[in-house]
Design a protein around this motif. Structure first.
Motif, PDB file in Angstrom:
ATOM      1  N   TRP A  84       0.814  -1.213   0.000  1.00 46.79           N
ATOM      2  CA  TRP A  84       0.000   0.000   0.000  1.00 46.79           C
ATOM      3  C   TRP A  84       0.847   1.262   0.000  1.00 46.79           C
ATOM      4  O   TRP A  84       0.482   2.266  -0.619  1.00 46.79           O
ATOM      5  N   LEU A  85       1.985   1.245   0.664  1.00 47.55           N
ATOM      6  CA  LEU A  85       2.892   2.388   0.604  1.00 47.55           C
ATOM      7  C   LEU A  85       3.456   2.537  -0.818  1.00 47.55           C
ATOM      8  O   LEU A  85       3.577   3.642  -1.340  1.00 47.55           O
ATOM      9  N   TYR A  86       3.781   1.388  -1.416  1.00 47.54           N
ATOM     10  CA  TYR A  86       4.225   1.356  -2.805  1.00 47.54           C
ATOM     11  C   TYR A  86       3.171   1.986  -3.723  1.00 47.54           C
ATOM     12  O   TYR A  86       3.471   2.789  -4.612  1.00 47.54           O
ATOM     13  N   THR A  87       1.913   1.652  -3.484  1.00 47.19           N
ATOM     14  CA  THR A  87       0.816   2.148  -4.322  1.00 47.19           C
ATOM     15  C   THR A  87       0.615   3.655  -4.140  1.00 47.19           C
ATOM     16  O   THR A  87       0.364   4.377  -5.105  1.00 47.19           O
ATOM     17  N   VAL A  88       0.753   4.148  -2.891  1.00 51.61           N
ATOM     18  CA  VAL A  88       0.636   5.592  -2.632  1.00 51.61           C
ATOM     19  C   VAL A  88       1.747   6.361  -3.346  1.00 51.61           C
ATOM     20  O   VAL A  88       1.505   7.401  -3.976  1.00 51.61           O
ATOM     21  N   PHE A  89       2.977   5.837  -3.280  1.00 51.33           N
ATOM     22  CA  PHE A  89       4.097   6.495  -3.960  1.00 51.33           C
ATOM     23  C   PHE A  89       3.891   6.483  -5.484  1.00 51.33           C
ATOM     24  O   PHE A  89       4.200   7.451  -6.162  1.00 51.33           O
ATOM     25  N   ARG A  90       3.356   5.375  -5.994  1.00 50.06           N
ATOM     26  CA  ARG A  90       3.078   5.310  -7.442  1.00 50.06           C
ATOM     27  C   ARG A  90       1.985   6.301  -7.837  1.00 50.06           C
ATOM     28  O   ARG A  90       2.009   6.871  -8.926  1.00 50.06           O
ATOM     29  N   PHE A  91       1.008   6.473  -6.963  1.00 46.48           N
ATOM     30  CA  PHE A  91      -0.050   7.456  -7.212  1.00 46.48           C
ATOM     31  C   PHE A  91       0.566   8.849  -7.391  1.00 46.48           C
ATOM     32  O   PHE A  91       0.200   9.590  -8.312  1.00 46.48           O
ATOM     33  N   ILE A  92       1.526   9.208  -6.532  1.00 44.22           N
ATOM     34  CA  ILE A  92       2.167  10.528  -6.609  1.00 44.22           C
ATOM     35  C   ILE A  92       3.028  10.634  -7.869  1.00 44.22           C
ATOM     36  O   ILE A  92       3.025  11.661  -8.549  1.00 44.22           O
ATOM     37  N   VAL A  93       3.749   9.554  -8.202  1.00 48.83           N
ATOM     38  CA  VAL A  93       4.536   9.559  -9.443  1.00 48.83           C
ATOM     39  C   VAL A  93       3.609   9.727 -10.650  1.00 48.83           C
ATOM     40  O   VAL A  93       3.891  10.502 -11.571  1.00 48.83           O
ATOM     41  N   GLY A  94       2.477   9.028 -10.633  1.00 52.96           N
ATOM     42  CA  GLY A  94       1.512   9.156 -11.729  1.00 52.96           C
ATOM     43  C   GLY A  94       0.977  10.574 -11.868  1.00 52.96           C
ATOM     44  O   GLY A  94       0.739  11.055 -12.983  1.00 52.96           O
ATOM     45  N   SER A  95       0.823  11.257 -10.732  1.00 53.57           N
ATOM     46  CA  SER A  95       0.296  12.631 -10.779  1.00 53.57           C
ATOM     47  C   SER A  95       1.255  13.599 -11.466  1.00 53.57           C
ATOM     48  O   SER A  95       0.844  14.663 -11.930  1.00 53.57           O
ATOM     49  N   THR A  96       2.544  13.248 -11.518  1.00 58.72           N
ATOM     50  CA  THR A  96       3.526  14.157 -12.125  1.00 58.72           C
ATOM     51  C   THR A  96       3.627  14.001 -13.639  1.00 58.72           C
ATOM     52  O   THR A  96       4.265  14.825 -14.298  1.00 58.72           O
ATOM     53  N   ILE A  97       3.020  12.956 -14.201  1.00 58.46           N
ATOM     54  CA  ILE A  97       3.134  12.725 -15.649  1.00 58.46           C
ATOM     55  C   ILE A  97       2.609  13.914 -16.464  1.00 58.46           C
ATOM     56  O   ILE A  97       3.294  14.408 -17.364  1.00 58.46           O
ATOM     57  N   PRO A  98       1.395  14.434 -16.161  1.00 62.36           N
ATOM     58  CA  PRO A  98       0.942  15.613 -16.909  1.00 62.36           C
ATOM     59  C   PRO A  98       1.842  16.825 -16.676  1.00 62.36           C
ATOM     60  O   PRO A  98       2.034  17.645 -17.570  1.00 62.36           O
ATOM     61  N   GLY A  99       2.391  16.934 -15.452  1.00 62.65           N
ATOM     62  CA  GLY A  99       3.262  18.061 -15.143  1.00 62.65           C
ATOM     63  C   GLY A  99       4.568  18.027 -15.904  1.00 62.65           C
ATOM     64  O   GLY A  99       5.163  19.074 -16.165  1.00 62.65           O
ATOM     65  N   VAL A 100       5.033  16.843 -16.254  1.00 65.08           N
ATOM     66  CA  VAL A 100       6.288  16.723 -17.005  1.00 65.08           C
ATOM     67  C   VAL A 100       6.017  16.702 -18.502  1.00 65.08           C
ATOM     68  O   VAL A 100       6.466  17.576 -19.249  1.00 65.08           O
ATOM     69  N   PHE A 101       5.264  15.718 -18.954  1.00 61.40           N
ATOM     70  CA  PHE A 101       5.101  15.538 -20.402  1.00 61.40           C
ATOM     71  C   PHE A 101       4.220  16.618 -21.038  1.00 61.40           C
ATOM     72  O   PHE A 101       4.595  17.238 -22.034  1.00 61.40           O
ATOM     73  N   LEU A 102       3.035  16.837 -20.461  1.00 58.01           N
ATOM     74  CA  LEU A 102       2.103  17.787 -21.079  1.00 58.01           C
ATOM     75  C   LEU A 102       2.661  19.212 -21.089  1.00 58.01           C
ATOM     76  O   LEU A 102       2.543  19.928 -22.090  1.00 58.01           O
ATOM     77  N   ILE A 103       3.273  19.629 -19.986  1.00 56.28           N
ATOM     78  CA  ILE A 103       3.787  20.995 -19.920  1.00 56.28           C
ATOM     79  C   ILE A 103       4.977  21.165 -20.854  1.00 56.28           C
ATOM     80  O   ILE A 103       5.109  22.180 -21.546  1.00 56.28           O
ATOM     81  N   ALA A 104       5.859  20.143 -20.905  1.00 53.67           N
ATOM     82  CA  ALA A 104       6.977  20.201 -21.854  1.00 53.67           C
ATOM     83  C   ALA A 104       6.455  20.291 -23.272  1.00 53.67           C
ATOM     84  O   ALA A 104       6.996  21.026 -24.115  1.00 53.67           O
ATOM     85  N   TYR A 105       5.397  19.562 -23.542  1.00 55.41           N
ATOM     86  CA  TYR A 105       4.770  19.572 -24.867  1.00 55.41           C
ATOM     87  C   TYR A 105       4.238  20.963 -25.202  1.00 55.41           C
ATOM     88  O   TYR A 105       4.457  21.484 -26.297  1.00 55.41           O
ATOM     89  N   VAL A 106       3.561  21.575 -24.250  1.00 49.43           N
ATOM     90  CA  VAL A 106       2.990  22.911 -24.473  1.00 49.43           C
ATOM     91  C   VAL A 106       4.095  23.949 -24.664  1.00 49.43           C
ATOM     92  O   VAL A 106       3.999  24.831 -25.527  1.00 49.43           O
ATOM     93  N   ILE A 107       5.167  23.857 -23.853  1.00 49.30           N
ATOM     94  CA  ILE A 107       6.293  24.793 -24.008  1.00 49.30           C
ATOM     95  C   ILE A 107       6.841  24.710 -25.420  1.00 49.30           C
ATOM     96  O   ILE A 107       7.080  25.728 -26.090  1.00 49.30           O
ATOM     97  N   GLY A 108       7.041  23.481 -25.901  1.00 46.36           N
ATOM     98  CA  GLY A 108       7.560  23.299 -27.258  1.00 46.36           C
ATOM     99  C   GLY A 108       6.623  23.848 -28.311  1.00 46.36           C
ATOM    100  O   GLY A 108       7.051  24.515 -29.259  1.00 46.36           O
ATOM    101  N   MET A 109       5.323  23.592 -28.160  1.00 40.10           N
ATOM    102  CA  MET A 109       4.348  24.038 -29.160  1.00 40.10           C
ATOM    103  C   MET A 109       4.212  25.561 -29.171  1.00 40.10           C
ATOM    104  O   MET A 109       4.013  26.166 -30.221  1.00 40.10           O
TER     105      MET A 109
END
Length: 424
Positions: A50-75
């Motif tokens: 369950w601790l593993y799952t909570v940490f994965r939840f937080i890592v998953g939350s950063t995906i839009p912050g990394v990929f989507l924002i980098a994508y928008v900056i480039g565009m």
């Protein structure tokens, strides 16, 4: 655990989209990277599930912050001509990372070490702070003229373009005043308050949900297609590259709408054909699934660019966050839909195919964005796609093309009349 990981991505799409439109693309991007690296390492050393799952939840939350924002900056950093190249290049590197997972997993068999190996390279992107500028479009939308002016001057110098400081200042001041007079501070809910924006936003939400559901569903379904999981996973990544090359060759020629429609319809037809495959013919099933994966990759690459060009600058990142949130709903349900293969092996593919076919038809409602000026304000977004939104040069080109077409038609008509006369 996979569904909870994607649930985190859904939450991150809401949070980081809003933060990026309020505090800037650059700051939010680097905050996301730091959180992703830190909690990615914690995932590897988590002592229980369950601790593993909570940490994965937080890592998953950063995906839009990394990929989507980098994508928008480039565009937002490039002009109309280079938006498709920039967007598709981002997607191609995404596929490259997808394929590298198979290589890392082949070399590293212990999952904790594999998690660390996949996480730590993200720390290298912190050095981007000294190379990546803030989005000029965002600075202008926020009225930060001095910073925007410095970035434009730097871009002009790099591109060997001469621009007068006085002319640039007057242009930026008049542009900013016009925007301020037309636009108040907005949030993501604004796109649902206006009829045209609402219609397009809802369609885009559906397109993203289906594309994400199909993409991740096919990715996770590779183990159900054949016993050789690693090879199928690698092939599943390789087939995306032809789809992206196709986009590079056609997006600026054919437009976004026909390619999005064609890609989603191709995905739907290929996956629906799997129900006609006889038992024992696994290679046909795998081939159709890989055709669907190639087409959905092209569709996903197109819908990113299409959506970026549909939303106004003042709410673009929040708008992308909203559609990305819908994409996460699709990706959360993908592993659950894959469980239906216990009823009938092609069942998940049929569900993905049906939804993709519907999405292809719905995309025809969206306005074409090729050679259109990006909307800046909510008012611009509401009239986006109308003839008045065309840039003057494009109006001239379209008129010229229309005149040429009329002359060509007249010429062909005259030739046909002469041929008929001769035959008579």
């Amino acid at each position: 655990s996979d569904s909870i990981f994607m649930l985190g991505s859904l939450c991150g799409a809401i949070v980081f989209g809003q933060l990026s439109d309020r505090f800037g693309r650059k700051k939010t991007f680097f905050i996301s990277i730091m959180i992703q690296v830190a909690f990615g390492v914690l995932v590897a050393i988590a002592p229980e599930f369950w601790l593993y799952t909570v940490f994965r939840f937080i890592v998953g939350s950063t995906i839009p912050g990394v990929f989507l924002i980098a994508y928008v900056i480039g565009m937002e950093m490039v002009g109309r001509k280079y938006r498709p190249i920039t967007g598709v290049s981002c997607q191609m590197f995404f596929s490259l990372g997808y394929m590298l997972i198979a290589l890392f997993a082949f070399l590293i068999h212990k999952w904790r070490y594999l998690q660390i190996a996949l996480t730590l390279p993200g720390a290298l992107f912190l050095f981007y702070w000294w190379f990546i500028p803030e989005s000029t479009r965002w600075l202008l939308a926020k009225g930060r003229l001095r910073e925007a002016k410095l970035l434009i001057q730097k871009a002009a110098k790099v591109n060997h373009v001469n621009i007068s400081d006085n002319d640039l200042h007057m242009l930026l001041v008049s542009d900013t005043k016009a925007k301020k007079s037309k636009q108040k501070e907005v949030n993501v809910f604004e796109i649902f308050k206006h009829p045209n924006l609402r219609k397009r936003s809802l369609i885009l939400c559906y397109e993203w949900m289906v594309n994400s559901m199909t993409y991740y569903g096919l990715s996770w379904n590779t183990s159900n297609l054949d016993e050789n999981v690693s090879i199928n996973y690698l092939i599943s990544g390789v087939v995306e590259i032809p789809g992206y090359i196709f986009l590079l060759l056609t997006l600026n020629r054919w437009g976004r709408k026909p390619i999005l429609c064609g890609s989603m319809v191709t995905t739907g037809v290929a996956l629906l054909l799997t129900m006609a495959v006889p038992k024992g013919y696994h290679w046909i099933l795998i081939t159709l699934a890989m055709i669907g994966k190639m087409a959905v990759a092209a569709s996903f690459g197109t819908v990113y660019i299409f959506s970026t060009e549909q939303f106004p600058t003042v709410v673009r990142n929040a708008g992308l966050g909203a559609v990305s949130m819908c994409a996460r709903v699709g990706s959360i349900s993908a592993p659950l839909i894959n469980l239906t293969n216990e009823i009938w092996k092609p069942f998940p593919l049929i569900i993905f195919g049906t939804l993709s076919l519907c999405g292809g038809c719905l995309s025809l409602v969206l306005p074409e964005t090729l050679n259109q000026k990006l909307p800046e304000t909510i008012a611009d977004g509401e009239i986006f796609g109308s003839p008045s939104n065309l840039i003057p040069e494009e109006e001239k080109r379209l008129k010229c093309d229309e005149d040429i077409e009329k002359k060509t038609q007249s010429k062909y008509l005259m030739i046909i009349v002469l041929i008929l006369f001769k035959l008579g």
